[in-house]
Design a protein around this motif. Structure first.
Motif, short mmCIF file in Angstrom:
data_model
loop_
_atom_site.label_atom_id
_atom_site.label_comp_id
_atom_site.label_asym_id
_atom_site.label_seq_id
_atom_site.Cartn_x
_atom_site.Cartn_y
_atom_site.Cartn_z
N VAL A 157 62.44 42.25 37.25
CA VAL A 157 61.71 41.55 38.30
C VAL A 157 62.30 40.15 38.44
N GLN A 158 62.51 39.72 39.68
CA GLN A 158 63.09 38.40 39.92
C GLN A 158 62.08 37.29 39.68
N SER A 159 60.85 37.45 40.18
CA SER A 159 59.85 36.41 39.99
C SER A 159 58.45 37.00 40.09
N TYR A 160 57.46 36.21 39.69
CA TYR A 160 56.08 36.68 39.71
C TYR A 160 55.12 35.53 39.93
N THR A 161 53.92 35.87 40.35
CA THR A 161 52.80 34.94 40.45
C THR A 161 51.60 35.66 39.84
N ALA A 162 50.97 35.04 38.85
CA ALA A 162 49.85 35.68 38.16
C ALA A 162 48.56 34.91 38.40
N LYS A 163 47.48 35.67 38.51
CA LYS A 163 46.16 35.06 38.66
C LYS A 163 45.17 35.86 37.83
N SER A 164 44.47 35.18 36.93
CA SER A 164 43.43 35.82 36.13
C SER A 164 42.10 35.22 36.54
N THR A 165 41.11 36.07 36.72
CA THR A 165 39.77 35.60 37.07
C THR A 165 38.77 36.23 36.10
N LYS A 166 37.59 35.63 36.03
CA LYS A 166 36.54 36.14 35.17
C LYS A 166 35.23 36.08 35.95
N THR A 167 34.45 37.13 35.85
CA THR A 167 33.19 37.20 36.60
C THR A 167 32.05 36.59 35.78
N SER A 168 32.21 35.34 35.40
CA SER A 168 31.18 34.65 34.62
C SER A 168 29.97 34.37 35.51
N ARG A 169 28.81 34.24 34.87
CA ARG A 169 27.61 33.92 35.64
C ARG A 169 26.74 32.95 34.85
N THR A 170 25.83 32.34 35.56
CA THR A 170 24.94 31.36 34.92
C THR A 170 23.60 32.00 34.57
N VAL A 171 22.94 31.41 33.58
CA VAL A 171 21.60 31.85 33.18
C VAL A 171 20.64 30.73 33.57
N GLU A 172 19.67 31.10 34.37
CA GLU A 172 18.70 30.11 34.83
C GLU A 172 17.38 30.30 34.10
#
Length: 129
Positions: free
Chosen positions: A24-39
């Motif tokens: 592979v010549q190049s890449y772009t990576a993105k990691s996300t997390k489905t965090s949530r708040t507790v009220e």
């Protein structure tokens, strides 16, 4: 201090069953997390946050099939459960359990080059060295 150099396309590759199938010549990576708040009742701000599942999406640019993969009749559209390996000077990043979600091709007939592949990975690990 010794400088070990910059990664090259041979340092970014797709692997299937331990075999390198494309560089592979190049890449772009993105990691996300489905965090949530507790009220809590009566509080004007959340009392905690809870981490959720992680999602890793990597966009690869210019994939070149290896000679061995070409001889084996590789078809990028048929790839499943593969790994993306990114070798950096001080560590290796491995995205495993990968599936592609989009493939974009341009080029000439018979070329074993794919312009863009978007990959969704189940896991991301880093190893030192």
């Amino acid at each position: 201090m010794q400088v070990s150099g910059f990664p090259t396309s041979s340092d970014i590759y797709l692997e299937v069953d331990g075999k390198k199938v494309a560089v592979v010549q190049s890449y772009t990576a993105k990691s996300t997390k489905t965090s949530r708040t507790v009220e809590a009742f009566g509080e004007d701000q959340p009392v905690a946050t809870i981490p959720g599942q992680r999602n890793h999406v990597v966009e690869l640019t210019r994939l070149y099939a290896t000679d061995e993969a070409i001889r084996d009749g590789i078809d990028f559209h048929e790839l499943e459960d593969f790994s993306l390996v990114i070798c950096k000077p001080d560590r290796k990043v491995i995205y495993s359990g990968c599936q592609w979600s989009a493939i974009g091709e341009t080029g000439t007939l018979g070329d074993m080059v794919v312009e863009k592949v978007t990959v969704v990975a189940a896991k991301r690990i880093e190893t030192k060295g």
